[in-house]
Motif scaffolding. Structure first.
Motif, PDB file in Angstrom:
ATOM      1  N   ASN A 141      16.185  59.063  25.440  1.00 58.25           N
ATOM      2  CA  ASN A 141      17.486  58.485  25.113  1.00 58.25           C
ATOM      3  C   ASN A 141      17.484  56.972  25.295  1.00 58.25           C
ATOM      4  N   TRP A 144      15.438  55.411  22.560  1.00 59.36           N
ATOM      5  CA  TRP A 144      16.148  55.521  21.284  1.00 59.36           C
ATOM      6  C   TRP A 144      17.274  54.495  21.184  1.00 59.36           C
ATOM      7  N   GLN A 145      18.015  54.327  22.283  1.00 60.75           N
ATOM      8  CA  GLN A 145      19.098  53.347  22.285  1.00 60.75           C
ATOM      9  C   GLN A 145      18.571  51.947  21.991  1.00 60.75           C
ATOM     10  N   ASP A 146      17.400  51.644  22.512  1.00 55.28           N
ATOM     11  CA  ASP A 146      16.810  50.322  22.298  1.00 55.28           C
ATOM     12  C   ASP A 146      16.224  50.196  20.888  1.00 55.28           C
ATOM     13  N   LYS A 149      18.462  49.621  17.612  1.00 56.77           N
ATOM     14  CA  LYS A 149      19.042  48.297  17.365  1.00 56.77           C
ATOM     15  C   LYS A 149      18.273  47.548  16.284  1.00 56.77           C
ATOM     16  N   ASP A 229      27.056  58.121  19.504  1.00 61.27           N
ATOM     17  CA  ASP A 229      26.094  57.036  19.626  1.00 61.27           C
ATOM     18  C   ASP A 229      25.396  57.027  20.977  1.00 61.27           C
ATOM     19  N   ALA A 230      25.806  57.899  21.875  1.00 59.62           N
ATOM     20  CA  ALA A 230      25.320  57.785  23.243  1.00 59.62           C
ATOM     21  C   ALA A 230      24.209  58.757  23.590  1.00 59.62           C
TER      22      ALA A 230
END
Length: 244
Positions: A141, A144-146, A149, A229-230
């Motif tokens: 996670n 993936w969040q990084d 972008k 999105d989280a």
């Protein structure tokens, strides 16, 4: 232009091979397609679809025994929304294939590759998702969040589409009103055509070919695979880890 599809190159990058000290050795049924992947990539393609160009470069580097350069080329392709490149990176990291094994990072790349619900890539993401531990999922996670972008479709796909449309506008006159066009590695050079009695590439034919490639490149764009999105969770296929 090399007659070699992106899907075929993807299969070659992630398929089993015999590995020597310096470079992977193709299995008997891979030799022809690998030989084509070692040819120079069409430089003119970088103008229109840089994701396809850098993916081609990645395959060439991989089979030439340069896995580090291959990964860099895949990352270059991935920032232009290349799903095959994101998929290949996911498989390489998840399995430790010519890359340091990192299952959470591999899962994050596979998630990006699957965000259009393409059946060529989504099953691998679902399978990997089911294999990881809760700790690995938490790490995935974060990765993936990084990554999204820069590499997620909301950012990378508009970047790639604007690039294509800008370059295509420069040849629109020939596409719409007739004329011949030369694009390095994509069409036959004028002198070669004259010497070998070959027809020059018409703007109409080139335009149709490029639009067809664009359609394949952006296939499935605008669909979504994640809930919110989280959290990295695919819709419907993996509704709950408790069901496993």
């Amino acid at each position: 232009m090399k007659s070699l599809s992106v899907l075929a190159l993807t299969a070659m990058l992630v398929a089993p091979a015999a590995f020597g000290a310096e470079r992977p050795q193709p299995l008997p049924d891979q030799k022809d397609i690998v030989a084509k992947s070692l040819l120079p990539c069409p430089g003119g393609l970088e103008r229109f679809l840089p994701g396809d160009y850098y993916f081609c470069s990645a395959a060439r580097n991989y089979w030439s025994g340069h896995p580090g350069l291959a990964r860099e080329s895949l990352k270059n392709a991935a920032q232009w929304a290349s799903k095959p490149a994101q998929y290949a990176l996911g498989i390489m990291y998840f399995n430790g294939d010519r890359a340091e094994k990192n299952r959470p990072l591999g899962l994050a790349w596979l998630a990006l590759a699957a965000e259009r619900h393409d059946p060529a890539y989504e099953p691998a993401f679902i399978s990997a998702y089911k294999e990881v531990s809760p700790e690995e999922l938490a790490q995935a996670n974060a990765y993936w969040q990084d990554l999204k972008k820069t590499y997620g479709d909301p950012v990378a796909a508009p970047r790639a589409e604007k690039r294509f449309d800008r370059e295509y506008a420069q040849i629109a006159w020939a596409v719409n009103f007739g004329g011949s066009i030369f694009v390095d590695g994509v069409t036959v050079p004028y002198n070669d055509a004259m010497a070998n009695d070959l027809p020059l590439q018409s703007g109409f034919t080139l335009g149709r070919m490029l639009q067809s490639q664009k359609a394949m490149y952006f296939y499935g764009y605008d669909s979504h695979v994640f809930v919110g999105d989280a959290e990295l969770v695919p819709i419907s296929q993996v509704a709950s880890r408790k069901d496993d």
